[in-house]
Design a protein around this motif. Structure first.
Motif, short mmCIF file in Angstrom:
data_model
loop_
_atom_site.label_atom_id
_atom_site.label_comp_id
_atom_site.label_asym_id
_atom_site.label_seq_id
_atom_site.Cartn_x
_atom_site.Cartn_y
_atom_site.Cartn_z
N ILE A 1 95.95 -43.09 30.53
CA ILE A 1 94.52 -42.96 30.01
C ILE A 1 93.92 -44.35 30.05
O ILE A 1 94.42 -45.10 29.23
N LYS A 2 93.13 -44.35 31.02
CA LYS A 2 92.30 -45.57 30.85
C LYS A 2 91.04 -45.80 30.38
O LYS A 2 90.56 -46.54 29.80
N VAL A 36 88.53 -46.57 46.69
CA VAL A 36 89.09 -45.46 46.61
C VAL A 36 88.30 -44.65 45.40
O VAL A 36 88.12 -45.25 44.19
N LEU A 37 87.94 -43.36 45.58
CA LEU A 37 87.29 -42.63 44.34
C LEU A 37 88.44 -42.37 43.19
O LEU A 37 89.34 -42.23 43.63
N GLY A 38 87.91 -42.71 42.22
CA GLY A 38 88.63 -42.42 41.02
C GLY A 38 89.42 -43.73 40.48
O GLY A 38 89.91 -43.92 39.32
N SER A 63 92.60 -40.17 34.55
CA SER A 63 92.40 -41.46 33.82
C SER A 63 91.46 -41.57 32.77
O SER A 63 91.52 -42.41 32.09
N GLU A 64 90.56 -40.55 32.90
CA GLU A 64 89.53 -40.46 31.84
C GLU A 64 89.47 -39.26 31.08
O GLU A 64 89.47 -38.26 31.84
N VAL A 65 89.40 -39.21 29.83
CA VAL A 65 89.32 -37.98 29.09
C VAL A 65 88.24 -37.96 28.08
O VAL A 65 87.87 -39.11 27.72
N MET A 83 97.29 -34.24 31.24
CA MET A 83 96.28 -34.59 32.08
C MET A 83 96.49 -35.97 33.02
O MET A 83 96.56 -36.32 33.89
N ALA A 84 97.21 -36.93 31.77
CA ALA A 84 97.62 -38.24 32.48
C ALA A 84 98.83 -37.83 33.40
O ALA A 84 98.76 -38.60 34.40
#
Ligand code: SAM
Ligand code: SF4
Length: 445
Positions: A233-234, A422-424, A199-201, A193-194
């Motif tokens: 991942i943030k 920016v979205l995300g 950036s968020e799981v 996913m990264a």
């Protein structure tokens, strides 16, 4: 001319687990050559991923099936997936004879074969295909075909099913026994996913913290920390935590890994130890409060939310008062309050002293009014604070951007003239106003 493309419409009811199961079902169907469409009218196959946690949720699917029954004449096929499918099984065919597929979540891995069976019988009258595993399955629904709907944050199921058998709950019957994925497979999915730009799981499970690595490599807290350390991942969220299995090591992980969000959802259900015992929740009020104290002693302020059921059979006014006093003691940042709903197969169905619906409604509104006041007061502490938010969307009517803090609070904000977030992306926002359910702010540059 080639074959017309197979199309499907999928509507999802219920929890985040269902939302994520649907993402996996959509991916699986697309890998089988199906195209997702956004209306029932356009679709050849109409699927409902259902929820049976409370009676109202369960009734929704039967209303939908009744609404669209006439479309069967156009050759459309109907399928019921998820908890109502597992709970009601083949009885669904009696109640809604136009349904062709009934499939519980523990059988989703067999969906490709079931689709082939349905296709083989298209035009040959109504067919009936079932996928109803008993609760003994050891398998998780892992697929490489997840069609995630949000490009920035996504779910990863780490544990399925439940072995706790709370007296009021259908989940152990509808989702089968508890089974965890290996930490290696969870980490591989997080890394993938990264790489894809997430950036968020959010790690998911009915009781996410009851996780037991089948390979014996990592505890839940260690897995949480390892996901938080995946480059790119943030933010890492996890839900739902069960109080009995909530250890101090989870708080220690949040303290030491900054990417782990400072929010814990810890459902209490009742503030009365007597009711907790009748509910078979496996902890007392004091044990629950001990876990709250661990969180309150954390280095970062952790936002705490909960679920509460009012009107469980035999809940006295004094029991309810204890739930209200718990709200004062914990000062939650948010609660989900529910009226007790009697459910098939569950032990509490046979309990005496049912509370009348009007009384349940009264208790729920007293509970919510009290919590609203607590949230209004608690949110004031954010005034003047700068928080990093993930930009989730735009409210054009209000000229505001929609952001979410690490504490899982919605922070709507204005951006400086000429600047388009920016979205995300993640931006700093100072809180300038607060309401019980959201915050207002200004982006800082
Ligand atoms: N596993 C989580 C836990 O034990 O905390 C909860 C998962 S359950 C899907 C979500 C919430 O639905 C529960 O926390 C409970 O408050 C509510 N719920 C479950 N069964 C219910 C019932 N029969 N009536 C009303 N609410 C119910
Ligand atoms: Fe239901 Fe209890 Fe299991 Fe939660 S722990 S899913 S409330 S049986």
């Amino acid at each position: 001319m080639g074959e017309p493309q197979k199309t499907f419409y999928l509507e999802t009811f219920g929890c985040q687990m269902n939302v994520h199961d649907s993402e996996k079902v959509v991916g699986t169907l697309m890998a089988q050559g199906y195209r997702q469409v956004s209306t029932v009218e356009e679709a050849g196959l109409i699927l409902y991923n259902t929820c049976s946690i409370r009676d109202k949720a369960e009734q929704k699917v039967f209303h939908r099936l009744a609404d669209y029954k006439k479309l069967q004449a156009q050759g459309k096929k109907f399928g019921v997936l998820g908890c109502v499918a597992q709970q009601e099984g083949e009885k669904i065919f009696e109640r809604a004879p136009h349904v062709s597929l009934v499939c519980g979540s523990a059988s989703y891995r067999n969906l490709p074969q079931m689709l082939v069976q349905i296709e083989a019988q298209i035009g040959a009258g109504n067919c009936r295909v079932t996928g109803l595993d008993d609760r003994e399955t050891d398998e998780c629904f892992e697929t490489e075909f997840t069609a995630r709907t949000n490009p920035h944050r996504g779910y990863i199921t780490i544990i399925e099913g439940c072995d706790k058998f709370c007296a009021y709950c259908v989940v152990p019957f509808t989702r089968g026994k508890e089974r965890s994925r290996t930490s290696d497979s969870v980490l591989a999915e997080a890394c993938q996913m990264a790489d894809q730009g997430y950036s968020e799981v959010q790690l998911l499970g009915q009781n996410v913290n009851s996780y037991k690595d089948p390979a014996g490599k990592k505890s839940f807290a260690e897995l949480l920390a390892a996901v938080g350390e995946v480059p790119g991942i943030k933010r890492v969220r996890f839900t739902t935590s069960h109080p009995r299995d909530f250890g101090r090591d989870i708080v220690a992980a949040i303290d030491s890994v900054p990417t782990l969000c400072d929010h814990v959802h810890l459902p209490v259900q009742s503030g009365s130890t007597r009711v907790l015992d009748a509910m078979q929740r496996l902890y007392t009020r004091d044990q629950y409060l001990e876990r709250i104290a661990w969180m309150k002693a954390a280095k970062r302020e952790i936002s705490i939310t909960t679920d509460i059921i009012v009107g469980f059979p035999g809940e006295t006014e004094a029991d309810f008062e204890q739930t209200l006093s718990l709200l004062d003691e914990v000062e939650y940042d948010g609660i989900f309050g529910f009226k007790y709903s009697p459910r098939p197969n569950t032990p509490s169905l046979k309990f005496e002293d049912a509370i009348p619906d009007e009384e349940k409604a009264r208790r729920l509104s007293v509970l919510q009014e009290k919590q609203r006041e607590i949230q209004r007061r608690r949110n004031e502490r954010h005034l003047g604070q700068i928080a990093e938010v993930m930009v989730e969307g735009r409210n054009d009517a209000r000229g505001q951007w929609i952001g979410r803090t690490s504490q899982n609070k919605v922070l709507n904000f204005k951006a400086p003239e000429g600047l388009t977030p920016v979205l995300g992306s993640y931006v700093p926002v100072v809180t300038t106003g607060c309401f019980p359910n959201s915050l207002l702010g200004q982006m800082v540059i």
